[in-house]
Design a protein around this motif. Structure first.
Motif, PDB file in Angstrom:
ATOM      1  N   VAL A   1       0.009   0.229  -4.553  1.00 46.83           N
ATOM      2  CA  VAL A   1       0.131   1.441  -3.751  1.00 46.83           C
ATOM      3  C   VAL A   1      -0.135   2.632  -4.661  1.00 46.83           C
ATOM      4  N   ILE A   2      -1.028   3.529  -4.230  1.00 43.96           N
ATOM      5  CA  ILE A   2      -1.384   4.688  -5.041  1.00 43.96           C
ATOM      6  C   ILE A   2      -1.041   5.961  -4.278  1.00 43.96           C
ATOM      7  N   GLY A   3      -0.267   6.832  -4.910  1.00 39.16           N
ATOM      8  CA  GLY A   3       0.053   8.135  -4.348  1.00 39.16           C
ATOM      9  C   GLY A   3      -0.680   9.225  -5.106  1.00 39.16           C
ATOM     10  N   ILE A   4      -1.184  10.213  -4.373  1.00 36.77           N
ATOM     11  CA  ILE A   4      -1.931  11.316  -4.960  1.00 36.77           C
ATOM     12  C   ILE A   4      -1.217  12.622  -4.627  1.00 36.77           C
ATOM     13  N   ASN A   5      -0.930  13.434  -5.657  1.00 40.01           N
ATOM     14  CA  ASN A   5      -0.264  14.720  -5.481  1.00 40.01           C
ATOM     15  C   ASN A   5       1.024  14.569  -4.671  1.00 40.01           C
ATOM     16  N   GLU A   6       1.105  15.114  -3.446  1.00 43.22           N
ATOM     17  CA  GLU A   6       2.342  14.998  -2.672  1.00 43.22           C
ATOM     18  C   GLU A   6       2.665  13.554  -2.334  1.00 43.22           C
ATOM     19  N   GLY A   7       1.633  12.721  -2.225  1.00 36.28           N
ATOM     20  CA  GLY A   7       1.860  11.296  -2.014  1.00 36.28           C
ATOM     21  C   GLY A   7       2.542  10.653  -3.206  1.00 36.28           C
ATOM     22  N   ALA A   8       2.201  11.104  -4.406  1.00 35.42           N
ATOM     23  CA  ALA A   8       2.852  10.602  -5.620  1.00 35.42           C
ATOM     24  C   ALA A   8       4.335  10.962  -5.612  1.00 35.42           C
ATOM     25  N   GLU A   9       4.667  12.162  -5.141  1.00 37.38           N
ATOM     26  CA  GLU A   9       6.070  12.589  -5.097  1.00 37.38           C
ATOM     27  C   GLU A   9       6.870  11.721  -4.130  1.00 37.38           C
ATOM     28  N   VAL A  10       6.260  11.348  -3.009  1.00 40.34           N
ATOM     29  CA  VAL A  10       6.942  10.470  -2.055  1.00 40.34           C
ATOM     30  C   VAL A  10       7.195   9.104  -2.680  1.00 40.34           C
ATOM     31  N   LEU A  11       6.183   8.540  -3.336  1.00 39.71           N
ATOM     32  CA  LEU A  11       6.357   7.218  -3.950  1.00 39.71           C
ATOM     33  C   LEU A  11       7.435   7.233  -5.026  1.00 39.71           C
ATOM     34  N   LYS A  12       7.554   8.318  -5.758  1.00 35.61           N
ATOM     35  CA  LYS A  12       8.626   8.425  -6.760  1.00 35.61           C
ATOM     36  C   LYS A  12       9.995   8.248  -6.122  1.00 35.61           C
TER      37      LYS A  12
ATOM     38  N   PHE B   1       0.475   8.399  -8.833  1.00 33.58           N
ATOM     39  CA  PHE B   1       1.552   7.432  -9.073  1.00 33.58           C
ATOM     40  C   PHE B   1       1.055   6.094  -8.551  1.00 33.58           C
ATOM     41  N   THR B   2       0.913   5.119  -9.440  1.00 31.80           N
ATOM     42  CA  THR B   2       0.438   3.794  -9.050  1.00 31.80           C
ATOM     43  C   THR B   2       1.578   2.799  -9.164  1.00 31.80           C
ATOM     44  N   LEU B   3       1.819   2.082  -8.081  1.00 31.52           N
ATOM     45  CA  LEU B   3       2.894   1.103  -8.008  1.00 31.52           C
ATOM     46  C   LEU B   3       2.294  -0.274  -7.771  1.00 31.52           C
ATOM     47  N   THR B   4       2.664  -1.244  -8.591  1.00 33.42           N
ATOM     48  CA  THR B   4       2.291  -2.639  -8.368  1.00 33.42           C
ATOM     49  C   THR B   4       3.558  -3.462  -8.215  1.00 33.42           C
ATOM     50  N   LEU B   5       3.477  -4.504  -7.385  1.00 33.88           N
ATOM     51  CA  LEU B   5       4.653  -5.302  -7.059  1.00 33.88           C
ATOM     52  C   LEU B   5       4.439  -6.758  -7.430  1.00 33.88           C
TER      53      LEU B   5
ATOM     54  N   GLY C   1       5.626  -2.443 -11.371  1.00 34.29           N
ATOM     55  CA  GLY C   1       4.886  -1.716 -12.400  1.00 34.29           C
ATOM     56  C   GLY C   1       4.609  -0.314 -11.892  1.00 34.29           C
ATOM     57  N   ILE C   2       4.897   0.677 -12.711  1.00 32.50           N
ATOM     58  CA  ILE C   2       4.640   2.056 -12.295  1.00 32.50           C
ATOM     59  C   ILE C   2       3.827   2.766 -13.376  1.00 32.50           C
ATOM     60  N   ALA C   3       2.902   3.608 -12.921  1.00 37.21           N
ATOM     61  CA  ALA C   3       2.086   4.411 -13.835  1.00 37.21           C
ATOM     62  C   ALA C   3       1.949   5.799 -13.223  1.00 37.21           C
ATOM     63  N   LEU C   4       2.472   6.790 -13.906  1.00 30.09           N
ATOM     64  CA  LEU C   4       2.388   8.179 -13.470  1.00 30.09           C
ATOM     65  C   LEU C   4       1.412   8.897 -14.392  1.00 30.09           C
ATOM     66  N   LYS C   5       0.326   9.443 -13.801  1.00 29.38           N
ATOM     67  CA  LYS C   5      -0.738  10.017 -14.619  1.00 29.38           C
ATOM     68  C   LYS C   5      -1.205  11.363 -14.081  1.00 29.38           C
ATOM     69  N   ASP C   6      -1.749  12.173 -14.970  1.00 32.92           N
ATOM     70  CA  ASP C   6      -2.542  13.347 -14.605  1.00 32.92           C
ATOM     71  C   ASP C   6      -3.991  12.990 -14.906  1.00 32.92           C
TER      72      ASP C   6
END
Length: 224
Positions: free
Chosen positions: A63-74, A6-10, A96-101
């Motif tokens: 800000v980039i979240g990976i796996n469980e980090g992505a769930e927190v950012l969501k 999960f990538t977040l830009t502000l 800006g949000i980008a959710l990817k596999d």
């Protein structure tokens, strides 16, 4: 292996001036209940590859979240209307949000990367050893082995088992940098490796504070 990111830009009403550590500090202070954001459990530091990483990419807070980090950012990405970086406060008007596999791991092709932010590669011990090495060839080989070691460490922490040899070549340049008001050596430049790494994930030390973010290059870029 597939990583969920999960990538977040502000974006603000004015240009944002700040650092990745300041961005990390904002989220860590604002959302103390999530250990993934600050790598602390109570007063204990969590020694693992950070699953939430903070970058300033072309002056854009990322800000980039990976796996469980992505769930927190969501859960928390829109639970604030302004951010404070250093002495400045910015109203947030765009997210800006980008959710990817994304694929991660050994590749059957050689991939080309560049460091989008300086790579903090050397421990104090390795810093001293680097300066004792004679000539570019010895130093390049030393740094190449450290880079491979960083990829192996990241893989172990993310639960990926490497079943083939990592092949790597580097074209890097070292420079002086600052971390917590301490002078350190960092590296910039390019490298080739038979490994898939999603854009802007960090390698090396202090990746949660923005160091070592990599970006894949296209072969057309190699003319640069």
């Amino acid at each position: 292996m597939i990583l969920h990111t999960f990538t977040l830009t502000l974006g603000s009403t004015r240009p944002i001036h700040g650092t990745a550590p300041e961005l990390r500090g904002f989220f860590a202070t604002k959302f103390t209940e999530y250990a993934e954001l600050h790598q602390h459990d109570a007063d204990t530091f969590i020694y693992r590859y950070p699953v939430v990483q903070y970058k300033m990419i072309n002056n854009v807070p990322t800000v980039i979240g990976i796996n469980e980090g992505a769930e927190v950012l969501k859960k928390i990405y829109d639970e604030y209307q302004e951010i404070r970086l250093g002495a400045n406060t910015y109203q947030i008007v765009e997210r800006g949000i980008a959710l990817k596999d994304e694929e991660f791991g050994i590749s059957d092709k050689i991939r080309s990367y560049e460091f989008a932010t300086p790579w903090l590669a050397l421990s104090q011990e390795n810093y001293k050893r680097f300066y004792t090495l004679k000539g570019k060839e010895e130093r390049d080989e030393f740094v190449r082995k450290i880079l491979i070691g960083n990829i192996i460490s990241m893989s172990k922490s993310l639960g990926y088992e490497i079943l083939a040899q990592i092949k790597c070549d580097t074209d890097l340049h070292f420079q002086k940098d600052r971390l917590k008001d301490v002078s350190v050596m960092t590296f910039t430049g390019k490298f080739l490796v038979n490994f898939l790494i999603p854009d802007y994930l960090g390698l090396g030390k202090s990746v949660s504070r923005g160091f070592g973010a990599v970006k894949q290059r296209t072969w057309e870029n190699e003319k640069d």
